[in-house]
Structure formats: C-alpha cells, structure tokens
Design a protein around this motif. Sequence first.
Motif, mmCIF file in Angstrom:
data_model
loop_
_atom_site.group_PDB
_atom_site.id
_atom_site.type_symbol
_atom_site.label_atom_id
_atom_site.label_comp_id
_atom_site.label_asym_id
_atom_site.label_seq_id
_atom_site.Cartn_x
_atom_site.Cartn_y
_atom_site.Cartn_z
ATOM 1 N N HIS A 76 -5.126 -16.938 -4.657
ATOM 2 C CA HIS A 76 -6.090 -17.381 -3.651
ATOM 3 C C HIS A 76 -5.432 -17.644 -2.294
ATOM 4 C CE1 HIS A 76 -9.237 -17.746 -6.663
ATOM 5 N NE2 HIS A 76 -8.412 -18.456 -7.421
ATOM 6 N N ALA A 77 -4.119 -17.426 -2.196
ATOM 7 C CA ALA A 77 -3.426 -17.614 -0.916
ATOM 8 C C ALA A 77 -3.646 -16.390 -0.029
ATOM 9 C CB ALA A 77 -1.943 -17.833 -1.154
ATOM 10 N N GLY A 78 -3.478 -16.590 1.271
ATOM 11 C CA GLY A 78 -3.669 -15.493 2.218
ATOM 12 C C GLY A 78 -4.826 -15.765 3.159
ATOM 13 N N ASN A 79 -5.336 -14.704 3.762
ATOM 14 C CA ASN A 79 -6.404 -14.838 4.755
ATOM 15 C C ASN A 79 -7.736 -15.161 4.086
ATOM 16 O OD1 ASN A 79 -4.577 -14.178 6.788
ATOM 17 N ND2 ASN A 79 -5.005 -11.994 6.611
ATOM 18 N N VAL A 80 -8.464 -16.096 4.702
ATOM 19 C CA VAL A 80 -9.743 -16.555 4.165
ATOM 20 C C VAL A 80 -10.797 -16.503 5.266
ATOM 21 C CG1 VAL A 80 -10.984 -18.557 3.234
ATOM 22 C CG2 VAL A 80 -8.682 -18.036 2.415
ATOM 23 N N HIS A 81 -11.989 -16.080 4.891
ATOM 24 C CA HIS A 81 -13.128 -16.047 5.816
ATOM 25 C C HIS A 81 -14.278 -16.826 5.188
ATOM 26 C CE1 HIS A 81 -16.001 -14.619 8.793
ATOM 27 N NE2 HIS A 81 -16.801 -14.270 7.796
ATOM 28 N N ILE A 82 -14.776 -17.809 5.920
ATOM 29 C CA ILE A 82 -15.896 -18.633 5.457
ATOM 30 C C ILE A 82 -17.063 -18.445 6.408
ATOM 31 C CG2 ILE A 82 -16.712 -20.989 5.076
ATOM 32 C CD1 ILE A 82 -13.885 -21.795 4.385
ATOM 33 N N MET A 83 -18.275 -18.350 5.855
ATOM 34 C CA MET A 83 -19.481 -18.307 6.673
ATOM 35 C C MET A 83 -20.540 -19.190 6.017
ATOM 36 S SD MET A 83 -21.702 -15.077 8.122
ATOM 37 C CE MET A 83 -20.448 -14.632 9.303
ATOM 38 N N VAL A 84 -21.034 -20.189 6.760
ATOM 39 C CA VAL A 84 -21.962 -21.175 6.223
ATOM 40 C C VAL A 84 -23.115 -21.351 7.205
ATOM 41 C CG1 VAL A 84 -22.209 -23.520 5.313
ATOM 42 C CG2 VAL A 84 -19.993 -22.368 5.189
ATOM 43 N N ASN A 85 -24.318 -21.571 6.678
ATOM 44 C CA ASN A 85 -25.471 -21.845 7.532
ATOM 45 C C ASN A 85 -25.224 -23.056 8.414
ATOM 46 O OD1 ASN A 85 -27.035 -20.382 5.059
ATOM 47 N ND2 ASN A 85 -28.174 -20.196 6.955
ATOM 48 N N CYS A 86 -25.520 -22.925 9.684
ATOM 49 C CA CYS A 86 -25.285 -24.011 10.640
ATOM 50 C C CYS A 86 -26.093 -23.716 11.894
ATOM 51 C CB CYS A 86 -23.793 -24.110 10.961
ATOM 52 S SG CYS A 86 -23.353 -25.340 12.207
ATOM 53 N N THR A 87 -26.757 -24.707 12.443
ATOM 54 C CA THR A 87 -27.516 -24.491 13.672
ATOM 55 C C THR A 87 -26.583 -24.512 14.872
ATOM 56 O OG1 THR A 87 -27.956 -26.836 14.088
ATOM 57 C CG2 THR A 87 -29.502 -25.661 12.646
#
Length: 235
Positions: A76-87
Amino acid sequence: MLTMSTLNNTPCNTLECKMCGQIYKRHSSLAKHEKSIKDANTIKPTIYDLPEGAIEETRKMIVYHIKERLKQHSRHAGNVHIMVNCTESQFFGVFKGYIHNYYPRTGNYKCIFKGVDTYSTLSLILRDDNWGAKYFSQHQKTFVLSYQLPSNPNDPDPLREPDPLQEFDPLQEPDPLQEPDPLQDQTKKRRIHKPKPVQIIIGWRKKIKSDVHNINYSSGFIFINFTVSRMRIVR
C-alpha cells in the motif's frame, strides 16, 4: 497562514515563491504571480460563510480519509489519490489562505504543499498533529511523505537495508587500470534523471454529468495526491 510576504529573494538575486518554489527573475512576473494567488484566496460569490463547527467537521473528514489510506502492508506504499465529496464552501473554509491556483473557467482550486514545513503547515490547517501518521504493532509507522532531503545518486537507498551476511566481492570493484569507455559514459548520462520533488497536492473540482435527455447533475469533490511511506520505530 501563507501570505504574499512568503515571496522572498533568493541568494542568486532571483525571486522565489515559497508556496510552490517557482523562480522569477522579473518583479513584474512576480507581481502577476502574487496577484493570482491573492485572487485565488478571495471569497467567491458561490461560497457560503460556514460556521466554525461545520469547517471543523470537514477537517475531521479529510483526516479520516487520509488515515484510511495508511495501511500496514508495504503493497500500500507509494502514490495515493483520494477523491471525496466536498462542497466548494467546505474546501474554501479549510484551505483559504493556502490556495495556490484558481481556474475561473472550471471553478477548480489547487493547493501545493512542499518543503520542510509541509507537515507542520498541514497540521495547522487540519488542526491535527497526527493527520499524516498511523501506528501499528511491531513498532511500525506508516505515514504521508511530506519532505525528503535531496539525494545523491551515489548514495545507497535509505529504505533498503544492507545484507550483513553478504561478503565483499573484489570482482565488483572497478579496475583502476582500465580506461573508461566514452560510449558507456554517454549512456549513463542520458539515463540520469532528476527525481520528482516530494509534494502534496490538494484541490477541489466540480464534476458535471448528464443523461440521454441532457439533464445535468453535479457534485463537488476534494482530491488529495500524496505519497505513502513506512518505517520501523527504534526504541
């Protein structure tokens, strides 16, 4: 909070933006860059002034999703991309003063965090000193990589421990009497590449979709790009 005073002179008589590291030689270019950052951190008509309680809930939500990506296993190490609902209002309430880019055509925002103060800056923004670290059994720590000293290509890999049982091989040592091959040197020079700087990108974008009847629907998202690393804590 980062202000326009963070743009300072460097020893080589150039101007550097400490927020993004961009170098400028002309004051006019610096002034234009300075104004774009100021405009990006100016409240827009589409943004509501949220109460502090709502902003604090957004901070906790961001920390939750970051720490959920900090896993124990090395895969799970390395580059991570997160996208979450947010106004847009939630994003601006948390990151105002630290926004680097605003794109009027799309309404997107982008923050750039890099340098030795990255972790402490985000600790201040998110109001959580442990936002980017997670601890596991066997003294293991998984964390968001926020800064890395410039590496010398001749230095050994700091994440790879040497094998204490491996014996020295004299045949691997270069022969001092052997003349260098110029073609080999040119190949090595071409292969040398500058590693990408460690940075954390946090932004906001709006996604708009439509169905076959051209009826639109949309939502805002916060996105976070970072690198996950691991270490063993020695006590």
